[in-house]
Design a protein around this motif. Structure first.
Motif, PDB file in Angstrom:
ATOM      1  N   ILE A 164      -0.520  -1.118  -4.000  1.00 59.54           N
ATOM      2  CA  ILE A 164      -2.087  -0.156  -4.712  1.00 59.54           C
ATOM      3  C   ILE A 164      -1.204   1.693  -5.160  1.00 59.54           C
TER       4      ILE A 164
ATOM      5  N   HIS B 183      -4.484  -0.474  -8.783  1.00 61.53           N
ATOM      6  CA  HIS B 183      -5.502   0.096  -8.415  1.00 61.53           C
ATOM      7  C   HIS B 183      -4.976   0.961  -8.294  1.00 61.53           C
TER       8      HIS B 183
ATOM      9  N   TYR C 133      -8.941  -5.424  -0.838  1.00 59.95           N
ATOM     10  CA  TYR C 133      -7.786  -6.223  -1.428  1.00 59.95           C
ATOM     11  C   TYR C 133      -7.456  -6.699  -0.365  1.00 59.95           C
TER      12      TYR C 133
ATOM     13  N   VAL D  19      -9.100   1.432   0.552  1.00 60.77           N
ATOM     14  CA  VAL D  19      -8.521  -0.278  -0.582  1.00 60.77           C
ATOM     15  C   VAL D  19      -7.788  -1.322  -0.043  1.00 60.77           C
TER      16      VAL D  19
ATOM     17  N   ILE E 149     -15.030   2.333  -1.045  1.00 66.73           N
ATOM     18  CA  ILE E 149     -13.900   2.939  -2.138  1.00 66.73           C
ATOM     19  C   ILE E 149     -14.373   4.015  -3.428  1.00 66.73           C
TER      20      ILE E 149
ATOM     21  N   THR F 130     -16.661  -1.496  -3.060  1.00 69.39           N
ATOM     22  CA  THR F 130     -16.552  -0.581  -4.390  1.00 69.39           C
ATOM     23  C   THR F 130     -17.362   0.355  -4.087  1.00 69.39           C
TER      24      THR F 130
ATOM     25  N   ALA G  76      -8.231  -0.350 -11.749  1.00 66.69           N
ATOM     26  CA  ALA G  76      -9.039  -1.561 -10.474  1.00 66.69           C
ATOM     27  C   ALA G  76      -9.210  -2.968 -11.019  1.00 66.69           C
TER      28      ALA G  76
ATOM     29  N   TYR H 264      -8.299   7.242   2.216  1.00 65.46           N
ATOM     30  CA  TYR H 264      -8.575   6.416   0.982  1.00 65.46           C
ATOM     31  C   TYR H 264      -7.741   5.337   1.436  1.00 65.46           C
TER      32      TYR H 264
ATOM     33  N   TRP I 108     -13.876   3.380 -13.276  1.00 63.19           N
ATOM     34  CA  TRP I 108     -12.412   2.146 -13.782  1.00 63.19           C
ATOM     35  C   TRP I 108     -12.592   1.763 -14.830  1.00 63.19           C
TER      36      TRP I 108
ATOM     37  N   SER J 262       0.639  -1.097  -0.236  1.00 65.20           N
ATOM     38  CA  SER J 262       0.096   0.046  -0.042  1.00 65.20           C
ATOM     39  C   SER J 262       0.919   1.465  -0.012  1.00 65.20           C
TER      40      SER J 262
ATOM     41  N   SER K  22     -12.810   7.891  -6.666  1.00 66.98           N
ATOM     42  CA  SER K  22     -12.928   7.299  -7.337  1.00 66.98           C
ATOM     43  C   SER K  22     -12.680   8.404  -9.066  1.00 66.98           C
TER      44      SER K  22
END
Length: 796
Positions: free
Chosen positions: A236, A166, A253, A249, A273, A270, A218, A245, A281, A7, A278
């Motif tokens: 990510i 992502h 995952y 996210v 997020i 989803t 994504a 964020y 995607w 991350s 966003s």
């Protein structure tokens, strides 16, 4: 075995959030040499806290430091010293782009694991294996690869492969975008990207859109297929994003990797997020190298959109002229949640915070409403644009989500943030000996204190007191990882004696550390100085002017190329006999040339590799044994064919003397300077460095992309013309499987030739390989500076 979940940590809090919501590792930048210079980034104090916090988990979590910018010679000493400090904090790896930086790490910090940044645009098995040979243990591959290509690389490369799963996407291959640098002076390769791909442009019909603005990657829906490729790490993107964020996210995952995300949970995750941040995607090129541009580009709207929660039923005014939005929500909403609405003639959604809402046909305000409700929301943002019925409505911020993904900062006092020491205390009747050795760096020291020691009344308590005294290292850079007591006579050491020994030991350790750092830096500085020592030439080197063309270039060529001494021709996958015929035709158009050098393409994907290997061997059999390569993939392909490339194009970015020395050690004779370079950033000439070839003319590729631009919802079949709102004219054309964006006005540095000669540079490059084939013949003589350029070349 599950892949690592990696991350982003653009701040200290983002790293904490990532760890608490399931990241196996984080990657973060320091205050210098980070490709996200505008992120908060970490201080060394914060890095020490994070390193200590990571060690509190079982299994231990990991931290990777991003040092992924291109360096200049003036920055190398500070880069070296930063590595010395970072090494003491035991990073699990450093992510680098610059091959000079990699050389420094490999030679002077061999214990630090190197990861190749996606900025190195590794897009093939040859790229990855060349990086392996340079000492990299992990490679972050280009985002443009398909799952099939990734799986093939994983199966044969012998290093760890990390892929993005992502986040935001660059329009260009990462590391090959010069748009920001060449048009604003802010270099993406130096961590200062101005995100020009998000800017508006006008096309030939004067319609304004965002033809380069990519959707967000994504891959949550296809995570199982990703893990099946055998990749080691799933990354990510988002060092510019906030902790919320990162937490949201990462959690999604993590749960899917662990098999804890049902289809319903995935839909909910989803939406969560999307409320945080966003764009639309995309799975990009996961399944095919061929994609419709509108599947990967959103040319109409930029920025955060949100989670779709309904469509406008109506907008009406009450008796006080307040305007209300009426719709049915598919999501629970609360006061202060964010609302955004797509407006057809606006580049960003129209948005506002919920300050007042009520159920349909009711007058009382409410604080929240459940999914499935018909409601009215007061539009607080002014002026209110026309909002048509049926317009999509998005939730762009959710109080519920913000509450759900809270995190707790660890207390610094609970963390051992220093350099771990192994301490050994020996008690004897005539005094004590205290020894300390760094677990990380090997710094070692010992002190002795003479004093008559008496037997302890309670040896167990005495031993505990010794260990406690040795552990009191607060306020220093050290902490006691272990304390060993050697006391076969059960003696008592007074606390004052132990404290004095501990303080003296710290002083000696600091002296040893300073001496070690000083010696290593002096060794580096000596090596750096030696690499710049040139042998005095008895004869001035010959000035060489090189012309580079693509094999598809059309004749006639500009008149002044008759003065060029060397011709470089970039080949492609066409049949060898056709290549030979065209090369000879181009050679005839440059009568003064003494050498013709074939060059490989920059991007060599799996589907073109076999044909190019065949062409290399066929041309070599015809006497073409001196080659140029713009990338590491081409370098390895040539070496596998028994050919040592003599020149490296600018895309290998040898912008400092360490990088030039690396190329020299790889048997390159010369390298072309980057379009971003100037006379102030050129490194001194030396026989121990790969020679510099100064780029003096080029239609510089601002973007090198796998994706055609999408103007007014359409992608041109071959080429298009665009203009930035600042007035920069652009041409975008297809070169093989790439889309090249160039400025109509070229980079022209012919005025620098005489100054460069004084610096010892005697190789110069004119590059037409990025022009459309017909432009070389028809358009280049019309450039306003061509007469001056021809005059400068003749003066040489």
């Amino acid at each position: 075995m599950k892949p690592e979940l990696l991350s982003p940590a653009g701040s200290y809090d983002a790293a904490i959030a990532a760890f608490q919501y399931g990241a196996d590792a984080v990657y973060l930048g320091l205050k210098s040499f980070s490709a996200r210079a505008e992120a908060d980034n970490s201080t060394f104090e914060e890095l020490a806290l994070l390193s200590a916090y990571a060690r509190t988990f079982t299994p231990t979590k990991k931290i990777y430091i991003t040092l992924n910018t291109l360096l200049t010679d003036s920055e190398l000493p500070d880069f070296f010293k930063m590595l010395e400090l970072a090494e003491e904090l035991r990073p699990d790896g450093v992510i680098v782009q610059d091959i000079g930086a990699a050389r420094i790490i490999r030679r002077h910090f061999p214990e630090i694991e190197m990861h190749a940044s996606t900025q190195m645009a590794a897009h093939s098995i040859d790229d990855v294996m060349a990086l392996r040979d340079l000492g990299f243990r992990r490679v972050v591959t280009a985002r443009e690869l398909t799952l099939q290509e990734i799986e093939a690389i994983v199966s044969h490369c012998g290093v760890e492969i990390e892929i993005f799963i992502h986040g935001a996407l660059c329009y260009s291959y990462s590391g090959l975008c010069l748009f920001s640098a060449m048009t604003t002076g802010r270099s993406g390769n130096r961590g200062q990207c101005a995100y020009c791909c998000r800017h508006p442009f006008s096309d030939s019909s004067r319609s304004i859109s965002h033809p380069f603005s990519m959707k967000d990657l994504a891959l949550l829906p296809i995570l199982d297929q990703l893990t099946a490729t055998g990749v080691h790490s799933l990354k990510i993107e988002g060092r510019m994003k906030n902790p919320l964020y990162v937490a949201c996210v990462t959690s999604a995952y993590r749960r899917k990797l662990d098999g804890k995300l049902t289809p319903r949970d995935e839909r909910e995750a989803t939406e969560e997020i999307q409320t945080v941040f966003s764009r639309p995607w995309t799975t990009l090129y996961s399944f095919s190298t061929s994609q419709q541009p509108d599947a990967v580009i959103d040319s109409k709207t930029i920025g955060h959109r949100g989670a779709l929660i309904g469509k406008v039923l109506s907008v009406y005014s009450d008796n006080t002229n307040n305007q209300w939005l009426y719709f049915k929500t598919t999501r629970t909403l609360k006061k202060f949640d964010g609302i955004q609405i797509d407006i057809s003639n606006m580049s960003r959604p129209f948005g506002f915070s919920i300050r007042s809402m009520r159920r349909h046909r009711e007058k009382n305000e409410i604080l929240s409403v459940s999914a499935g409700s018909y409601l009215e929301i007061l539009i607080t943002e002014q002026p209110v644009p026309f909002i048509a019925p049926g317009t999509p409505i998005y939730c762009s911020a959710s109080q519920e989500v913000q509450q759900k993904y809270r995190f707790k900062r660890p207390r610094p006092a609970d963390l051992n943030t220093g350099i771990p020491l192994r301490i050994c205390v020996t008690l004897k009747e005539d005094g004590l000996l205290m020894q300390g050795c760094s677990v990380i760096t090997g710094d070692a020291a010992e002190v002795s204190v003479n004093s008559e020691l008496q037997p302890a009344d309670n040896p167990v308590l005495s031993a505990t007191a010794v260990r406690k005294a040795c552990s009191r290292l607060g306020g220093t850079r050290w902490y006691a990882d272990s304390v060993r007591l050697l006391d076969d006579k059960g003696l008592f050491a007074p606390p004052a004696l132990l404290n004095k020994a501990r303080r003296d030991l710290v002083v000696e350790l600091e002296r040893e550390r300073a001496q070690r750092l000083d010696c290593r830096f002096k060794a580096y500085a000596s090596s750096f100085k030696a690499s710049h020592t040139s042998a005095t030439a008895s004869i001035a080197p010959k000035v060489t002017i090189t012309l580079k063309l693509h094999i598809s270039a059309l004749l006639p060529l500009p008149d002044f190329v008759a003065e060029c001494d060397r011709l470089v021709v970039e080949i492609d996958e066409r049949a060898p006999e056709l290549l030979l015929e065209k090369i000879e035709l181009l050679r005839g158009a440059v009568p003064k040339t003494e050498l013709v050098t074939p060059a490989l393409p920059l991007i060599i994907r799996a589907d073109s590799r076999t044909a190019l290997q065949h062409n290399i061997r066929q041309l070599a059999q015809c006497g073409y044994t001196q080659w140029e390569t713009p990338g590491l993939a081409g370098y390895r392909m040539l070496r596998n064919c028994g050919i040592k490339p003599i020149s490296a194009d600018w895309t290998l970015y040898a912008g400092n003397s360490e990088a030039a020395r690396q190329l020299h050690e790889m048997d390159f004779v010369s390298h072309v300077t980057s379009p971003e370079s100037d006379l102030q950033t050129l490194h001194p000439c030396s026989e121990k460095l790969c020679e510099q070839e100064l780029l003096i003319f080029q239609h510089t590729p601002l973007y090198i992309s796998a994706t055609p631009p999408l103007a007014e919802g359409k992608a041109e079949a071959h080429c298009t013309e665009l203009q930035s709102l600042a007035g920069t004219d652009l041409r975008v054309w297809r070169k093989g499987n790439l889309w090249i964006t160039i400025a109509a006005r070229p980079l022209d540095r012919s005025a620098l030739i005489k100054q460069a000669l004084k610096l010892g540079i005697h190789r110069f490059r004119i590059d037409y390989s990025w022009n459309m084939p017909q432009a070389v013949a028809a358009g280049c003589r019309k450039q306003p500076s061509s007469a001056d350029r021809e005059s400068s070349l003749l003066d040489i």
